[in-house]
Write a protein that holds these residues in place. Structure first.
Motif, PDB file in Angstrom:
ATOM      1  N   ALA A  86       0.844  -1.205   0.000  1.00  0.00           N
ATOM      2  CA  ALA A  86       0.000   0.000   0.000  1.00  0.00           C
ATOM      3  C   ALA A  86       0.877   1.252   0.000  1.00  0.00           C
ATOM      4  CB  ALA A  86      -0.929  -0.015   1.209  1.00  0.00           C
ATOM      5  N   ARG A  87       1.975   1.213   0.766  1.00  0.00           N
ATOM      6  CA  ARG A  87       2.884   2.378   0.811  1.00  0.00           C
ATOM      7  C   ARG A  87       3.540   2.595  -0.543  1.00  0.00           C
ATOM      8  NH1 ARG A  87       4.310   0.690   5.901  1.00  0.00           N
ATOM      9  NH2 ARG A  87       6.161  -0.418   5.175  1.00  0.00           N
ATOM     10  N   GLU A  88       3.975   1.490  -1.173  1.00  0.00           N
ATOM     11  CA  GLU A  88       4.619   1.616  -2.487  1.00  0.00           C
ATOM     12  C   GLU A  88       3.640   2.212  -3.507  1.00  0.00           C
ATOM     13  OE1 GLU A  88       7.399  -1.260  -5.052  1.00  0.00           O
ATOM     14  OE2 GLU A  88       5.280  -1.763  -5.275  1.00  0.00           O
ATOM     15  N   VAL A  89       2.386   1.729  -3.465  1.00  0.00           N
ATOM     16  CA  VAL A  89       1.369   2.220  -4.409  1.00  0.00           C
ATOM     17  C   VAL A  89       1.165   3.725  -4.198  1.00  0.00           C
ATOM     18  CG1 VAL A  89      -1.084   2.119  -4.986  1.00  0.00           C
ATOM     19  CG2 VAL A  89       0.198  -0.004  -4.659  1.00  0.00           C
ATOM     20  N   TYR A 230      -4.756   0.721  -2.261  1.00  0.00           N
ATOM     21  CA  TYR A 230      -4.680   2.161  -1.983  1.00  0.00           C
ATOM     22  C   TYR A 230      -5.874   2.579  -1.128  1.00  0.00           C
ATOM     23  CZ  TYR A 230      -4.442   7.182  -2.671  1.00  0.00           C
ATOM     24  OH  TYR A 230      -4.361   8.533  -2.455  1.00  0.00           O
ATOM     25  N   LEU A 231      -7.021   2.022  -1.461  1.00  0.00           N
ATOM     26  CA  LEU A 231      -8.251   2.477  -0.804  1.00  0.00           C
ATOM     27  C   LEU A 231      -8.628   1.669   0.439  1.00  0.00           C
ATOM     28  CD1 LEU A 231     -10.361   3.082  -4.029  1.00  0.00           C
ATOM     29  CD2 LEU A 231      -9.444   4.838  -2.516  1.00  0.00           C
ATOM     30  N   PRO A 263     -11.707   1.082   5.153  1.00  0.00           N
ATOM     31  CA  PRO A 263     -11.020   2.112   4.352  1.00  0.00           C
ATOM     32  C   PRO A 263      -9.610   2.360   4.885  1.00  0.00           C
ATOM     33  CG  PRO A 263     -13.053   2.967   5.349  1.00  0.00           C
ATOM     34  CD  PRO A 263     -12.836   1.611   5.907  1.00  0.00           C
ATOM     35  N   ARG A 264      -8.710   2.629   3.989  1.00  0.00           N
ATOM     36  CA  ARG A 264      -7.312   2.897   4.365  1.00  0.00           C
ATOM     37  C   ARG A 264      -7.093   4.399   4.255  1.00  0.00           C
ATOM     38  NH1 ARG A 264      -2.580  -0.327   4.296  1.00  0.00           N
ATOM     39  NH2 ARG A 264      -3.632  -2.185   3.554  1.00  0.00           N
ATOM     40  N   ARG A 265      -6.469   5.000   5.221  1.00  0.00           N
ATOM     41  CA  ARG A 265      -6.217   6.448   5.175  1.00  0.00           C
ATOM     42  C   ARG A 265      -4.730   6.715   5.003  1.00  0.00           C
ATOM     43  NH1 ARG A 265     -10.530   7.454   3.868  1.00  0.00           N
ATOM     44  NH2 ARG A 265     -12.375   7.465   5.154  1.00  0.00           N
TER      45      ARG A 265
END
Ligand code: HEM
Length: 269
Positions: A86-89, A230-231, A263-265
């Motif tokens: 997720a961080r890389e994206v 990402y989301l 959800p990811r923030r």
């Protein structure tokens, strides 16, 4: 013989133009092929087009869909790896500071360059295919008597299997941690993806009949995975549950994969 009156010719060219405009507006693959044929009418016939579409559906649907299910499963099992992807994206698309909450806005950031720079995601998908190859066993039929490189003789008509599932878990090929899901094994010291020989990593087959859709499959899976991670964050609905597989033509899970999605923030992970 076809007789065309001036008005019917006008009508059909008008019709062709309407078609061209409607294909041009659509971005799916069939419309793109139809548009190409409008530009160059002799380039392929309907049968050829039918075969291409069948190829996409038969070879390209369950393989990528199944791989993405296994991918989500292994990421639910390892939140550290999920967060790292997720961080890389985020870094490759919107950067650390911007928070784009909507799918349409986010996909606009998924440029060719951004997708190409996601080496860790590429490695994680490849590692998924090593442990859960979409085609777990592949059967071949000998066209003539022959001798295999290891000296085994085969006769015309013999059936020979190679098994990407077993090969992906062999310790003598992948080391003592062969059973472990470890995307890092595909990266060099600078974090750049390093491919293996297709004769060792056989998920896409090797040689002249290697999967024609390999690059397409990676691109499709990377886009899909990037949007999802990402989301959202994914967790198993029951923490210690595991899933098995059903031996079929493609590697299916033997039941549904129940996950909790939140959800990811941008703050935190
Ligand atoms: C994770 C995704 C995929 C995997 C693991 C995969 C794997 C394979 C394998 C193992 C073969 C060899 C089958 C055989 O000949 O015995 C193959 C062939 C093929 N694949 Fe894929 N595939 C994937 C996705 C796709 C996609 C998305 C497409 C098309 C859009 C595609 C198109 C083809 C075609 C046309 C062949 C036949 C090539 C030939 O015989 O010359 N594949 N694939």
């Amino acid at each position: 013989m076809t007789l065309c009156t001036p008005s019917s010719t006008r009508r059909s060219s008008r019709w062709a133009e309407i078609n061209r405009n409607s294909y041009a507006k659509k971005e799916d693959i069939l419309s793109r092929f139809l548009l190409e044929r409008e530009k160059d009418p002799g380039c392929f016939d309907n049968k050829y087009l039918r075969d291409i579409i069948l190829n996409f559906v038969i070879a390209g649907r369950d393989t990528t869909a199944g791989t993405l299910s296994w991918f989500l499963y292994v990421l639910c099992k390892d939140q550290r790896i999920q967060d790292k992807i997720a961080r890389e994206v985020r870094q490759a698309t919107t950067g650390d500071h911007q928070d784009v909450g909507r799918v349409r806005e986010f996909t606009a950031c998924l440029t060719e360059g951004a997708i190409g720079s996601m080496h860790y995601l590429h490695a994680a998908l490849t590692e998924t295919l090593r442990l859960y190859p979409a085609v777990p066993v592949d059967v071949k039929c000998c066209f003539s008597d022959d001798t295999l490189p290891d000296g085994h003789a085969v006769r015309r008509g013999d059936m020979v299997n190679y098994q990407p599932y077993a090969m992906g878990r062999m310790k003598f090929l992948w080391g003592d941690d062969a059973d472990e899901f470890r995307p890092e094994r595909w990266l060099d010291d600078d974090g750049v993806f390093v491919p293996e020989s297709p004769y060792k990593f056989t998920a896409f087959q090797a040689g002249p009949r290697i999967c024609l859709g390999k690059e397409f499959a990676y691109r499709q899976m990377k886009i899909f995975a990037a949007v999802l991670l990402y989301l959202f964050r994914f967790e198993m609905s029951e923490h210690n549950s595991t899933v098995g597989y059903r031996p079929m033509l493609t590697l299916k899970m033997d039941g549904p994969l129940y996950v909790c999605v939140s959800p990811r923030r941008s703050t935190g992970n």
